[in-house]
Design an enzyme around this catalytic site. Sequence first.
Site, PDB file in Angstrom:
ATOM      1  N   SER A 217     -29.971  45.048 -10.435  1.00  0.00           N
ATOM      2  CA  SER A 217     -29.569  46.432 -10.688  1.00  0.00           C
ATOM      3  C   SER A 217     -30.816  47.259 -10.931  1.00  0.00           C
ATOM      4  CB  SER A 217     -28.652  46.472 -11.915  1.00  0.00           C
ATOM      5  OG  SER A 217     -28.688  47.755 -12.512  1.00  0.00           O
TER       6      SER A 217
ATOM      7  N   SER B  20     -25.246  59.208  26.366  1.00  0.00           N
ATOM      8  CA  SER B  20     -24.912  58.014  25.568  1.00  0.00           C
ATOM      9  C   SER B  20     -26.075  57.033  25.529  1.00  0.00           C
ATOM     10  CB  SER B  20     -23.684  57.327  26.173  1.00  0.00           C
ATOM     11  OG  SER B  20     -23.919  57.031  27.535  1.00  0.00           O
TER      12      SER B  20
ATOM     13  N   LYS C 150     -28.605  42.322 -14.821  1.00  0.00           N
ATOM     14  CA  LYS C 150     -27.617  42.124 -13.749  1.00  0.00           C
ATOM     15  C   LYS C 150     -28.088  41.207 -12.616  1.00  0.00           C
ATOM     16  CE  LYS C 150     -24.091  43.606 -13.431  1.00  0.00           C
ATOM     17  NZ  LYS C 150     -23.624  44.878 -12.888  1.00  0.00           N
TER      18      LYS C 150
ATOM     19  N   THR D 120      -1.927  30.891  -7.097  1.00  0.00           N
ATOM     20  CA  THR D 120      -1.044  31.781  -6.337  1.00  0.00           C
ATOM     21  C   THR D 120      -0.880  32.992  -7.247  1.00  0.00           C
ATOM     22  OG1 THR D 120       0.967  30.858  -7.288  1.00  0.00           O
ATOM     23  CG2 THR D 120       0.217  29.879  -5.220  1.00  0.00           C
ATOM     24  N   HIS D 121      -0.773  34.148  -6.644  1.00  0.00           N
ATOM     25  CA  HIS D 121      -0.689  35.402  -7.429  1.00  0.00           C
ATOM     26  C   HIS D 121      -1.900  35.556  -8.350  1.00  0.00           C
ATOM     27  CE1 HIS D 121       3.604  35.367  -6.200  1.00  0.00           C
ATOM     28  NE2 HIS D 121       3.498  34.075  -6.459  1.00  0.00           N
TER      29      HIS D 121
ATOM     30  N   ASN E 172     -18.900  53.797  37.237  1.00  0.00           N
ATOM     31  CA  ASN E 172     -17.636  53.304  36.672  1.00  0.00           C
ATOM     32  C   ASN E 172     -17.499  51.782  36.805  1.00  0.00           C
ATOM     33  OD1 ASN E 172     -17.322  56.008  36.386  1.00  0.00           O
ATOM     34  ND2 ASN E 172     -15.646  56.239  37.853  1.00  0.00           N
TER      35      ASN E 172
ATOM     36  N   TYR F 181     -10.820  55.739  35.695  1.00  0.00           N
ATOM     37  CA  TYR F 181     -11.897  56.021  34.740  1.00  0.00           C
ATOM     38  C   TYR F 181     -11.750  57.432  34.179  1.00  0.00           C
ATOM     39  CZ  TYR F 181     -16.376  56.761  32.533  1.00  0.00           C
ATOM     40  OH  TYR F 181     -17.336  57.048  31.602  1.00  0.00           O
TER      41      TYR F 181
ATOM     42  N   GLN G  76     -16.324  56.104  27.624  1.00  0.00           N
ATOM     43  CA  GLN G  76     -17.683  55.941  27.112  1.00  0.00           C
ATOM     44  C   GLN G  76     -17.672  55.621  25.606  1.00  0.00           C
ATOM     45  OE1 GLN G  76     -21.049  58.412  28.574  1.00  0.00           O
ATOM     46  NE2 GLN G  76     -21.003  59.301  26.548  1.00  0.00           N
TER      47      GLN G  76
ATOM     48  N   GLU H 242     -19.930  41.229  -1.449  1.00  0.00           N
ATOM     49  CA  GLU H 242     -19.226  42.516  -1.492  1.00  0.00           C
ATOM     50  C   GLU H 242     -19.305  43.227  -0.148  1.00  0.00           C
ATOM     51  OE1 GLU H 242     -19.726  44.529  -5.713  1.00  0.00           O
ATOM     52  OE2 GLU H 242     -21.533  43.475  -5.113  1.00  0.00           O
TER      53      GLU H 242
ATOM     54  N   LYS I 163     -18.200  51.828  23.625  1.00  0.00           N
ATOM     55  CA  LYS I 163     -19.381  51.025  23.342  1.00  0.00           C
ATOM     56  C   LYS I 163     -19.832  51.033  21.885  1.00  0.00           C
ATOM     57  CE  LYS I 163     -20.957  52.709  27.267  1.00  0.00           C
ATOM     58  NZ  LYS I 163     -19.628  52.723  27.891  1.00  0.00           N
TER      59      LYS I 163
END
Length: 462
Positions: free
Chosen positions: A276, A22, A282, A154-155, A109, A316, A321, A289, A324
């Site tokens: 773009s 790891s 663009k 709203t909506h 551990n 453990y 592991q 996003e 992480k």
Amino acid sequence: MTLWHGRLGSGTAAEVMAFTASLSVDRRLAADDLAGSRAHVRGLGRGGLLTAEEVSTLLAALDRVEHELETGSFVFAEGDEDIHTAVERRVTEIAGDVGAKLHTGRSRNDQVATDLRLYVRRSVAAVVSGILEVEEVLRTRAVEVGDAYLPGYTHLQRAQPVLLAHHLLAHGWALARDVDRLLATATRADVSALGAGALAGSSLALDPVGTAEDLGFAAAFDNSLDAVSDRDFVAEVLFDLALLGVHLSRLGEEIVLWSTEEFGFAVLEDAYATGSSMLPQKKNPDVAELARGKTGRLVGNLTALLVTLKGLPLSYNRDLQEDKEPLFDSVEQTTLALAAMAGLLRTVHFDVATMQEAADGPTSAAVDLAEWLVERGMPFRQAHAVVGGLVRDSLERHVPLVELVDAHPDLGPDAVALLEPGTAVTRRTTPGGAGPVPVAAQLERFARRLERDRARAGTPAG
Ligand code: ARG
């Protein structure tokens, strides 16, 4: 040579190493591992398990390892399964026989659990300061836009005008709760696991309370089994960051909408927009996003950890592991998102004229007309029906609402004043409401909250 060469004769198969190592992920824990090792060495010294000379030899070796890691001269060896193995191997190379005493009474551990808690402490502090920065930008922009207003939705249908400051602060309060959650998570994570050993503590004179203090933890573990197997604190951070991501994604979505030609409420600064590769005209809101898009990952990281933990027996297990990668990823991605969104929000141009024009649509004061009737004694349900009827009439017969209001026996010229552009928003006067009077009070409360949270987080105003 592996750490367990005494018990297992043959070396580890290459594909096992490839599958179980790891290091590429947990090398981010190097600084925490060194801090933990130093505290452990000092603890062994206090317990008489190392002489003063051995303590200083090991501390000097750890300093050297730190220097090598920081300067990039540290050479990882093929057998370095993780950062803990790598550091211990190098300390042993540097300090010889004394190096072989570093791991006395310790297991990876309790070591990794401690390292991870140290990482959480510093990474939560960094994320919190990133959130506070976005909050500050929202606050500053809210002050700067003054009494500008836009339609509230709203909506996703126009509902009632609201101050732009009110809208910006709505996102600010959500972020303030994220800060609150992260700080509470950090408080719960503020427990050292060092001294728990592999799972049961030790026969040697370890000093868990002393090493906890040395590392600046609020407390040492109460139960060694729990200490090495608890990952609640990681799950909590992942939840906090997933929800933070959800908040950023909602903000991002509005920036995407507002910057469309259809809305036209916002124009992004060039440095915070993208072009773009094909379409010359663009200007795209990629930052907003991705603030939205990365949230999928953040939610996925939380889900991944919860599924990993579910059903794991004490204590453990190597499954742990897998804690992480999601944690580091969520921390790194939210940190990047916060910085980019802070810049975007600091520089975005609000097209207030377009916002206000949209908010001044003929029906935006419909509820104000109904409430005007209520103030004159008409039951609300009846008033709602009267105004609803006028709106329908106006749309069906193509007669301006203002003419119908003017001609209505219960309404008339006084009520027409309510339809004046900019009037409706000023009538939202209740505490916490969207009009100028309550928003001024809200801005003050928000500023105070921000100041308090900065102090709590130890982040000076900047
Ligand atoms: N790299 C391991 C982890 O992150 C360290 C602990 C290994 N412990 C063990 N008993 N194999 O969990």
